[in-house]
Every structure is written in structure tokens, then in C-alpha cells.
Design an enzyme around this catalytic site. Structure first.
Site, PDB file in Angstrom:
ATOM      1  N   ASP A 295      -6.469  -1.607   0.104  1.00  0.00           N
ATOM      2  CA  ASP A 295      -5.340  -2.367   0.639  1.00  0.00           C
ATOM      3  C   ASP A 295      -4.678  -3.146  -0.501  1.00  0.00           C
ATOM      4  O   ASP A 295      -5.339  -3.923  -1.186  1.00  0.00           O
ATOM      5  CB  ASP A 295      -5.838  -3.324   1.718  1.00  0.00           C
TER       6      ASP A 295
ATOM      7  N   SER B 214      -3.264  -8.762   9.490  1.00  0.00           N
ATOM      8  CA  SER B 214      -2.491  -9.124   8.313  1.00  0.00           C
ATOM      9  C   SER B 214      -2.095 -10.598   8.394  1.00  0.00           C
ATOM     10  O   SER B 214      -2.958 -11.454   8.440  1.00  0.00           O
ATOM     11  CB  SER B 214      -1.278  -8.203   8.183  1.00  0.00           C
TER      12      SER B 214
ATOM     13  N   HIS C  65      -3.728  -0.641   3.877  1.00  0.00           N
ATOM     14  CA  HIS C  65      -3.419  -1.734   4.787  1.00  0.00           C
ATOM     15  C   HIS C  65      -3.359  -1.287   6.237  1.00  0.00           C
ATOM     16  O   HIS C  65      -3.702  -2.044   7.135  1.00  0.00           O
ATOM     17  CB  HIS C  65      -2.082  -2.361   4.383  1.00  0.00           C
TER      18      HIS C  65
END
Length: 832
Positions: free
Chosen positions: A766, A670, A800
């Protein structure tokens, strides 16, 4: 399988214009998720990744078997008492998801944990009910995630949310646990969370706008269609996210709305669910606060209780302070900085630090108004004050680690009435289940900290009336422990220690923290973990626990020629240093959103350590390890410090002879994936490979588009490049996708054509980091002028956090570990 070539994406140039900047994006067409071209490229990427990883199948199976052999698959959590039940979860061998269970409380005065055999079948114990079986609910779904649960006070009504695609949008259901059936109404596609009121009559939940920002709170009457729901509050400021919950004392429905730098809390008494929400303290730009409610029993002048509000805020202290407000004085709204200050953080080095702004952030803090245990703390940040009927806990961060202190309710009331600093006692961990102690004489104050690296915090204390405090403790080398401390009696009992099966012994592993002097002079803490005897250079180093050892000489960091071949276990002695050979290194980091990367135990990590891999975790700026100033120095126009700290830490460990550059693999996900993309461009010569998980690598394009999820709220974190040219050009200078270097540019800048091999993971659903970012990055890296070796694994049905189900997650994790080991020379070589 026949040979499969690296997929080459077609180019279709699209010019992005903002302010005085332009960028030609050859792969912007990939943002059309439903186009055949995008689907074809995704399928080709996955086919290529599967082909590339085929030589690692045996290693992947070996790692999976290792991991599974160490985990007790049939297990259960320690029961937690809430209202009339003891709640716990079971896991069973062969099943992907946990099963939530409960048994009734048989004696209101008995707070001892009931003895339950984890090997029993769920529901087989006398009185045991299955509240929610994730395995049964997940049937027919490739992806399954629960978005929170909320229970009525009588234990009959269960509110739960389910996401079956990975887009973090949940369908809410209400289940009657007496009948086991859901009510007819469903509340579709809402944000995570939501609560049912204690009487089971009302549900409050949040919905999202077109940019998928939680922006509104709704009221639903149980037993009616969701089409009749009423919107009770809306957040107009696009920087703010909204959430709804229940106060700890269950007397208020609470709306929390916040940006990265400003927050507000609104309250509604549960007795008047159709009333209006009222701000507890009206918002003020740049000020964050949270509030909880309790009382000081029998502390009034004539003996009645004193109702209090506990406010944690940063109105006058950037590292927060705790204030106690006597709510007898007046009703809401209240004012920031009202009441009695119980503890406050350090101002050193902070942007709003006043006269202390230019002082080093790790200067010892000495505030006579603070409790004694906080005197001399470095990087002091105040995080929480939790008040129960019999005890009060203080959570804070100092010297780079989380800390926990406790005081009896009786003593706290005495100190409060006497207007003196509260006499907290710090809970100090001792590993391996030995009794824990509380510091009482100051010998273990922050000026003379224990050398251990650890994480500690409260855990599982939902009942105000509980006579004992539960807290958790873990470290890099010690599996998590759950303890129960009686502050009044001084007794401490180990309730559960996570079991690692097989021949695992904590003493076989070593951990230490060193400091790296970064290029601008800042001292960056770096945690190191290794198996004794397998990383000779660190064994010879002779340090364990927290140290003041500083590694410098960054400019003399090593480089290596990508054409060089060297047997994995035949690295030469570090020249001139008399140290043993350098080792393979797995180095990971995050460094954003003031999130701290604290010590934690990982069973899967053992497979790296047992193969002689050094595990390194630089606590780079942008995180919160050293308080608010540490965060401020790694965000907005200081963001490059995050990347430079990580690079300088890598170089220092290599220069010290601990790590071999030819066998160094970096990892981040991320915002940590942004870190990975940046270091690949800024210092490719230091890394053999980089694993980037759901990486935020096209940062500037995303932050320029207010219609995307997160963008407007993220302007507080990264800056606003849409309206500020200075921010635009700063982000332009580091955004990984826009700064990929060609072979010729790498040769000119670094004296080598080397570029680390790249393994990317992402998911099509995501909503935090859109799949298009890593896909475009992979396409750019694959261009002939760049010449990078890259493969991407793309989950079609996931979000995610990747796939769900513990066995599926283990399989994916083991593939990632196998790839890292391959690059380190500890597994079969792959060819890209």
C-alpha cells in the site's frame, strides 16, 4: 491447529521530535519492510489472525455461497458506442476478471443498442472481437490491476497499464489489435492513466518522484524505445499531483495539476504533439477549476458555430459555478470568472462566503441568476456541465444528495442568446424500472424534494453525437439501473437493471434518513437501512425516505459493561420508551477529502440485513454531502468534528433504542480508518467491535515526513504540523496511535475498562497508507496495559484496495462480514 498466542512485538524506542513536541515510538522499527523482524511479525500476525478466524470458516462459506447465489456471474455490460465500435465487457462464471469486447457499428445513423446474449462465449458473436481478456493477462500473478486504457480513433491501437504488485505503479504497453500483439516497447513504472493520441502515433503519460508523487508528463512516439521519451512538463510544487488526459472533443492533450485547494489546466493541440503545453487559465493560489470544450452549432450572427469553453471554478463562489466562454473573443490564456455564468452554488457557511459566511450552511439558496430548479436548494454545490450535440446536462448537489438536470441543446442556445437562466429540467428517479420523469412545473423543486434516498448521475456518454442521454440511478434498496433518455422526444427507456438472483424483493427493505444534533449544535444526516420486520424499533419508528426527524439527547447516551453477558436475541425492551428491543448495528463512515457517501445498493450487504442488522451511515463533516462548508468543518483544525459527529450519531441511535451498544460494530477504511481509530479512543463504550481497513492511524508521524507518498499534498487536508505547532498539537490530540488508552485510563475516563475488539486489514504494498501504521497500532493495542483484543490480516501481495479478482475479493469480504456478525452475536463466537 494448536493454540497460537497473540504476537507481542519487541520494543525499540525511537524519539520523534518536531517543533516543541516529542513522541517516543516503541515500534518505529517496523518501517523497515525488508527486515527479518518485520517479516517475522507480519507472519505471526497472519498466523494468529487465521487461528482466531477459524471458528468462522463455516459462516464465511455460508456468506460466500449466499453472495454467489445472488450474483449473475455470467453477465455483460450495456454496449457503449465510441467511434466505429460498440464496446462492452463480459464476465463469465468461474473467471476472476472481465473480458473487454467490441463489435463494429454497421449503420452510422443507428444509435440503438445492439442485442447481444450475455451467455454467448466471448468472441463468438458475428464481428465480435476480444479487445482485452483480464483472465489471460493475469495468469501467473497473485495481484493484477489495470491502470487505464486508451484507444486510437480508428480502434487499432490500444494503450493499457498493468500493476502486478499493488503499489499503483503501472507498466504501459501498446497493443496492435489488428495482429493481437504488443509492440516491443514497454514504458515501466508510471502513474495510472496515460493516453494515446487519436491518430495512434503518440503516448503521453505521467511519472512519479522519489515520494511517489506524479510530478512529470512525458511524450512517447509509438514504435520507438521508451528510453527516447521526452519530458514535456514538470510540476515543481510538491503539493501538486499531475495527470494527463484527452479532452472530450479529442482536440487537445490535457495536463491537469492540482493540490487539494488549487488547480491548473494546460493544453496542447493533438495536431501539434511536439509543441508546448499552454495554461488555459494561469493558476491562482486557492482557486480550483476545470475546463471542457464544445460549440453552439449555428448560433453565430451569420449562422456559424460558436466555439465555447465550459469552465467550472470557485474563484468567487466556494461551491463552484459554471461559466461559458465564447472562444471567438480571444485565444488562451483566459481569465477566471470570464464569460457567462450558467449556475452557481451557495455561499452559506463557507470560509470564503463573504457576508454569508456566518449563516447556516443549510439555508435555502435563492439566486435569481440561477435556473429555476436550483431555487431554494440547501447546501447547493455545482459539479458539472456536460455539453453534447443534442443535449446538455447539469450535475449538482443539494439537500445532501446528487442531482441531475437536462436541457435540449436547442433550448440552451436560445436561453444563452437571450441572456436568461437556462430552463433545465431535473431528472427525478422512480425505482424498479418505472418510467422516469423530468420536473417541469417546479412541484419537485429542492424546496419540496422527493422523499426518496437515491444516487443519480450520467453514465456511458463518450460520443458527442449521441442523440440520447445515458444516466444511472440507484438507492440503498434498489439495484443500479441504466437509463437512456431522449430530451428532445421526452422518452425514457430502461436499458439494464442489475439483477439480484434468488428471492430478493426491494420492498422487503426500508431506508430512511434522520438527523442527529451533534454536540456543537450541527445537524448531521444519518442514513438507515434495514429489513422490514427484523428491526422492530425502526418499524415502529414509522419513517421512510428523507425526513426532518432529529435525534438529540446525546449526553444521556448509554454505556455497557464489557463483563455483561446477554443473549444476542434477548435484548430487553428499551426502558421507559415503549419501543421494541434494540438491534445489532453495523455503522460505517468516511468523512474526508470532500468525498460524499451517497446511497448505493450492495448485494453483500443483504447478508447483514437478512440477519436483523441495522445498517447506519452517518454523513459526517469532512465529506461533501452538504457542500464545501460541510467539508471545511471537518478538516484541518476542525477535524475532530468528523469523529464527534460519528460518535454522536452512534450514541443517538443507541439512545433512541434502535441499536444495542453491546452489538454495535463500526467500520471504516483509509481516512475512514483514522475515524475508526479515533472513535475507539474517544468513545470505546459505544462499540462492541471495530473493523479498520487500511487505517490511517499514525497520522501525525506520516504527515511530519515529507519524503513519504502523499505527505506534502496532504498538508492542505490536515494542516502542516512540521511548520505549525498549533497544527502539530491538534493532530497530536487525536492521532489514534498516540492516544491509545490504558485500562486504568479507560476506567477513569469512561467508568469502564471496556475496549472494542479490533479487526485490522492492510497490505504490504500500500502506497497510500503504509502498512507500518496499522502494524504499529496493532502492536500498541496488544500491550498488557492496554489489554485490547486485536487481530490483523495483512496481504503480502496487494495494495490500498486489497486483493484483486472478484472471487478472491468476495472471500475476503465474507470473512470481514463474518467477523462483524460474530461480534453482534449472529455468528459463532471467536476468542482473541
Amino acid at each position: 491447529m494448536s493454540d497460537i498466542s497473540r504476537p507481542i512485538a519487541p520494543k525499540s524506542p525511537e524519539v520523534r521530535t518536531a517543533g516543541d513536541g516529542t513522541f517516543t515510538d516503541d515500534y518505529a522499527w517496523m518501517k523497515n519492510k525488508d527486515s527479518e523482524d518485520t517479516k517475522t511479525f507480519v507472519a505471526a500476525e497472519n498466523a494468529y489472525c487465521q487461528h482466531v478466524m477459524k471458528p468462522l470458516e463455516s459462516t464465511r462459506r455460508e456468506l460466500f455461497d449466499e453472495l454467489r447465489s445472488r450474483i449473475q456471474e455470467t453477465d455483460m455490460s450495456v454496449p457503449v458506442r465510441s467511434h466505429g465500435y460498440w464496446y462492452f465487457s463480459r464476465t463469465q462464471e468461474g473467471q476472476q476478471y472481465a473480458i473487454q469486447c467490441r463489435i463494429p457499428v454497421t449503420d452510422e445513423d443507428d444509435w440503438d443498442v445492439p442485442v447481444i446474449d450475455e451467455n454467448d462465449e466471448p468472441g463468438s458473436l458475428s464481428g465480435e472481437e476480444i479487445v482485452f481478456d483480464g483472465n489471460a493477462e493475469a495468469k501467473g500473478h497473485d495481484f493484477f490491476r489495470i491502470g487505464g486504457m486508451s484507444m486510437s480513433a480508428d480502434g487499432r491501437w490500444l494503450l493499457y497499464g498493468i500493476d502486478t504488485t499493488g503499489d499503483e505503479r503501472y507498466d504501459l504497453h501498446v497493443r496492435d489489435l489488428h495482429s493481437g500483439h504488443d509492440l516491443p516497447e514497454t514504458i515501466p513504472q508510471v502513474s495510472a492513466g496515460g493516453i494515446i493520441t487519436p491518430d495512434g502515433s503518440w503516448v503521453f503519460y505521467a511519472t512519479v518522484d522519489d515520494a511517489w508523487r506524479p510530478d512529470a508528463v512525458w511524450r512517447h512516439r509509438v514504435g520507438t524505445p521508451s528510453t527516447a521519451d521526452v519530458r514535456v512538463w514538470h510540476e515543481d510544487d510538491e503539493r501538486f499531483w499531475v495527470g494527463v488526459g484527452l479532452s472530450f472533443d479529442e482536440r487537445h492533450v490535457v495536463i491537469g495539476t492540482s493540490s487539494k485547494t488549487t488547480s491548473e489546466v494546460l493544453l496542447l493541440p493533438v495536431q501539434t504533439p511536439e509543441g508546448d503545453f499552454v495554461p488555459f487559465i494561469p493558476r491562482r493560489e486557492g482557486i480550483e477549476y476545470d475546463v471542457g470544450f464544445s460549440c453552439f452549432e449555428g448560433a453565430g450572427d451569420e449562422g456559424p458555430d460558436i466555439p465555447i469553453a465550459v469552465v467550472c471554478h470557485n474563484v468567487s463562489n466556494p461551491n463552484f459555478q459554471i461559466n461559458i466562454i465564447d472562444m471567438r473573443s480571444h485565444g488562451a490564456p483566459y481569465a477566471l470568472d470570464e464569460g457567462t455564468c450558467i449556475a452557481e452554488g451557495s455561499r452559506f457557511g463557507c470560509e470564503r462566503g463573504g457576508e454569508f459566511r456566518d449563516q447556516p450552511l443549510d439555508s435555502p439558496d435563492r439566486n435569481p441568476e440561477n435556473p429555476r430548479i436550483l431555487q431554494g436548494a440547501r447546501g447547493l454545490n455545482i459539479e458539472s456541465l456536460d455539453i453534447h450535440e443534442h443535449f446538455i446536462t447539469l450535475g449538482y448537489r443539494a439537500n445532501g444528495l446528487a442531482h441531475l438536470a437536462v436541457i435540449t441543446k436547442r433550448q440552451a442556445i436560445q436561453d444563452y442568446l437571450a441572456k436568461i437562466p437556462w430552463n433545465f429540467k431535473e431528472i427525478l428517479p422512480e425505482p424498479d424500472g418505472r418510467s422516469h420523469k423530468a420536473s417541469t412545473d417546479g412541484s419537485d423543486s429542492p424546496e419540496n424534494p422527493d422523499k426518496a434516498l437515491f444516487s443519480i448521475g450520467t453514465a456511458g456518454n463518450p460520443s458527442y453525437e449521441a442523440p440520447r442521454l445515458r444516466y444511472s440511478f440507484t438507492s440503498f434498496t434498489n439495484p443500479a439501473e441504466l437509463h437512456e433518455l431522449d430530451p428532445n422526444e421526452g422518452t425514457d427507456r430502461l436499458l439494464k437493471k442489475a439483477r439480484v438472483l434468488g428471492d430478493f424483493q426491494s420492498d422487503d427493505y426500508a431506508e430512511c434518513q434522520v438527523w442527529v444534533q451533534a454536540r456543537d449544535g450541527a445537524r448531521v444526516p444519518v442514513s438507515l437501512l434495514w429489513k422490514k420486520g427484523l428491526v422492530p424499533a425502526l418499524d415502529a419508528f414509522g419513517h421512510q425516505g428523507m425526513t426532518e426527524e432529529v435525534l438529540t439527547d446525546i449526553e444521556a447516551s448509554p454505556s455497557w459493561n464489557s463483563t455483561e453477558t446477554r443473549p444476542a436475541n434477548d435484548a430487553p425492551e428499551v426502558a421507559g420508551q415503549g419501543l421494541p428491543a434494540a438491534s445489532p448495528m453495523f455503522i460505517t463512515g468516511y468523512g474526508a477529502y470532500e468525498i460524499s457517501s451517497d446511497p448505493s445498493f450492495s448485494v453483500s450487504r443483504l447478508s447483514l440485513l437478512d440477519r436483523g442488522v441495522l445498517y447506519a451511515l452517518p454523513h459526517v463533516r469532512g465529506g461533501g454531502e452538504m457542500g464545501r462548508a460541510w467539508y471545511e468543518q471537518g478538516r484541518r483544525l476542525n477535524k475532530k468534528h468528523t469523529f464527534e459527529d460519528f460518535i454522536d450519531a452512534t450514541a443517538a441511535l443507541q439512545r433512541a433504542g434502535f441499536a444495542d451498544p453491546a452489538r454495535t460494530v463500526a467500520n471504516g477504511g483509509s481516512a475512514g480508518g483514522l475515524l475508526m481509530g479515533a472513535i475507539a479512543n474517544m468513545a470505546p463504550q459505544l462499540y462492541a467491535g471495530i473493523e479498520a481497513d487500511v487505517p490511517f492511524v499514525d497520522a501525525l508521524t506520516s504527515i511530519l515526513d515529507p519524503s513519504l507518498p502523499l505527505t506534502v499534498t496532504e498538508w492542505d487536508e490536515w494542516g502542516d504540523p512540521l511548520h505549525d505547532d498549533k497544527v502539530y498539537h491538534y493532530m497530536e490530540s487525536y492521532s489514534p496511535y498516540e492516544n491509545v488508552l490504558s485500562v486504568a485510563e479507560r476506567q477513569r475516563r469512561f467508568g469502564t475498562v471496556h475496549f472494542p475488539q479490533i479487526f485490522i486489514t492492510t497490505s504490504m504494498n500500500d502506497t497510500r497508507v503504509l502498512y507500518v501504521e496499522p502494524l504499529k497500532w496493532a502492536a500498541r493495542l496488544s500491550e498488557a496495559e492496554v489489554g485490547a483484543k486485536v487481530c490483523a490480516k495483512i496481504e503480502v501481495e496487494a495494495g490500498h484496495g486489497g486483493t484483486t479478482g472478484r472471487y478472491k475479493q468476495w472471500e475476503e469480504l465474507c470473512l470481514e462480514v463474518a467477523w462483524c456478525l460474530s461480534l453482534m452475536g449472529c455468528a459463532p463466537k471467536i476468542s482473541m
